[in-house]
Write an enzyme that holds these catalytic residues in place. Sequence first.
Site, short mmCIF file in Angstrom:
data_model
loop_
_atom_site.label_atom_id
_atom_site.label_comp_id
_atom_site.label_asym_id
_atom_site.label_seq_id
_atom_site.Cartn_x
_atom_site.Cartn_y
_atom_site.Cartn_z
N ASP A 1 1.06 -1.12 0.08
CA ASP A 1 -0.05 -0.09 -0.07
C ASP A 1 1.06 1.25 -0.04
O ASP A 1 1.80 1.42 1.03
CB ASP A 1 -0.73 -0.04 1.12
CG ASP A 1 -1.79 1.07 1.54
OD1 ASP A 1 -1.58 2.02 0.51
OD2 ASP A 1 -2.67 1.14 2.19
N ASP B 1 -3.30 2.77 -5.42
CA ASP B 1 -2.10 2.60 -4.66
C ASP B 1 -1.85 1.22 -4.05
O ASP B 1 -1.01 1.34 -3.28
CB ASP B 1 -2.12 3.94 -3.88
CG ASP B 1 -2.78 3.72 -2.69
OD1 ASP B 1 -3.75 2.80 -2.65
OD2 ASP B 1 -2.29 4.23 -1.47
N GLU B 2 -2.69 0.22 -4.38
CA GLU B 2 -2.54 -0.98 -3.45
C GLU B 2 -2.56 -2.21 -4.63
O GLU B 2 -3.26 -2.06 -5.50
CB GLU B 2 -3.79 -1.36 -2.86
CG GLU B 2 -3.69 -0.92 -1.39
CD GLU B 2 -5.11 -1.15 -0.65
OE1 GLU B 2 -5.40 -0.09 -0.19
OE2 GLU B 2 -5.33 -2.23 -0.70
P1 TTP Z 1 -5.18 5.07 0.95
O1 TTP Z 1 -4.22 4.11 0.68
O2 TTP Z 1 -6.39 4.52 1.95
O3 TTP Z 1 -4.68 6.38 1.85
P2 TTP Z 1 -3.20 7.01 1.57
O4 TTP Z 1 -2.61 6.33 0.50
O5 TTP Z 1 -3.42 8.35 1.14
O6 TTP Z 1 -2.79 6.97 2.99
P3 TTP Z 1 -1.77 5.51 3.85
O7 TTP Z 1 -0.58 6.01 4.19
O8 TTP Z 1 -2.88 5.42 5.02
O9 TTP Z 1 -2.04 4.51 2.73
O10 TTP Z 1 -6.02 5.86 -0.46
C1 TTP Z 1 -5.14 5.87 -1.65
C2 TTP Z 1 -5.39 7.35 -2.20
O11 TTP Z 1 -6.69 7.23 -2.59
C3 TTP Z 1 -5.24 8.50 -1.41
O12 TTP Z 1 -3.76 9.00 -1.48
C4 TTP Z 1 -6.14 9.45 -2.00
C5 TTP Z 1 -7.34 8.50 -2.53
N1 TTP Z 1 -8.29 8.57 -1.38
C6 TTP Z 1 -9.43 9.60 -1.64
O13 TTP Z 1 -9.45 10.34 -2.77
N2 TTP Z 1 -10.47 9.38 -1.00
C7 TTP Z 1 -10.50 8.73 0.33
O14 TTP Z 1 -11.52 8.84 0.98
C8 TTP Z 1 -9.49 7.78 0.43
C9 TTP Z 1 -9.58 6.93 1.64
C10 TTP Z 1 -8.61 7.71 -0.30
MG MG Z 2 -2.16 4.21 0.63
#
Ligand code: TTP
Ligand code: MG
Length: 367
Positions: free
Chosen positions: A10, A110-111
């Site tokens: 992730d 992003d996963e």
């Molecule tokens: P995530 O992997 O949930 O969050 P993240 O990568 O920003 O943070 P983390 O370090 O906890 O992994 O989501 C990936 C991307 O998806 C995030 O950068 C932005 C987008 N996103 C949104 O636009 N709205 C949302 O509610 C979420 C959860 C994510």
């Molecule tokens: Mg993320």
Amino acid sequence: MKVRTILLADLDYFFAQCEELRDPTLKSKPVVVCVYSGRSEDSGAVSTANYIARKYGVKSGIPIFLAKKKLQDTDAVFLPVDHTFYEEISDKIMQILRGYADLFEQVGIDEAYLDITEKTQGNFEEARELAQKLKEEVKNKQRITCSIGIGPNKLVAKIAADNQKPDGLTAIKPEEVKSFLFPLPVNRLIGVGRRNAEKMETLGIKTIGDLAKYDAQRLVEVFGKRLGVYFHEAANGEDDSPVQESGETESISKISTLKENTLDFGLILEKANNLCEGIHRELSQRRLYFKQVGIIAVMADMSIRSRSETLTKATNELQALKKTVNGLIEKFLSESNQEVRRIGVKISHFTKEHDEQKRLTSFFETN
Ligand code: TTP
Ligand code: MG
């Protein structure tokens, strides 16, 4: 059942990290990436924020004006989302990750899940080393950090990845699954939203361990068969869903705006059923079978959520499509505390009618 080794990668605070990459002076400041709705200057929601901004309580989904308030005495930077840029970076990283996997499944931007059972011969120490190498390659080539979880299935890998962030690495061996999961709050399980967690609390269930030990039959009575069985298995760390290579990327999707923002199951389902019928017409014309069904919801604050389900067997039936969509929406609404503005349906993982018939024929010949 064969012991598998599954890795989830992730990318950390992804959109905001991409912005830091483009402008390294941002690294020392709170960075907030926003989806502006356009209704008024600061209306809209936070897409994500870097870890400096998170210290002030800024997180995905909160209103932009609230984020501004929380960060008012800082040198915070607010930026609009730039999907094209993030996708470019994501594509390059996914290509690197793919090279480490026997089977590869990207989930969202992003996963990704990697089945690394063969590559590491089921050895968790080797899995850890592989993860370390992968993290270094992504950091050296793309200057992006990620958090990794390793476990005997997708469910454990995902929770493990959330365990240490950013730039984390958590590996849970099969014999450690229960001691890892049981002390965690029950909402760490995917599918346990706020409402289900509240319901569980009234039953005296606070941790994943409480849920695992709770009478399975009673869970089915309270949450229905599908969810009840899922909760019981998930809490016990059981999950045999495969890492699914996405053969063809092609999909058919339709999306539509609801008459008003709502959480009403009936209204949303009615709209979704119409979409299913349109999608099914197109499917029939193209003589395709589908194996994956997804829903997309644009929420009142313009954030986008999606859920999907992989069927055990490809089908071309409208009834199966409607039934799956119905289940996805029901589960989604039970976890959502925000009204839905637009609803969409998507099918993918296609096979041709011709191939499906060939498969059936060979099945009958060999049985
Ligand atoms: P995530 O992997 O949930 O969050 P993240 O990568 O920003 O943070 P983390 O370090 O906890 O992994 O989501 C990936 C991307 O998806 C995030 O950068 C932005 C987008 N996103 C949104 O636009 N709205 C949302 O509610 C979420 C959860 C994510
Ligand atoms: Mg993320």
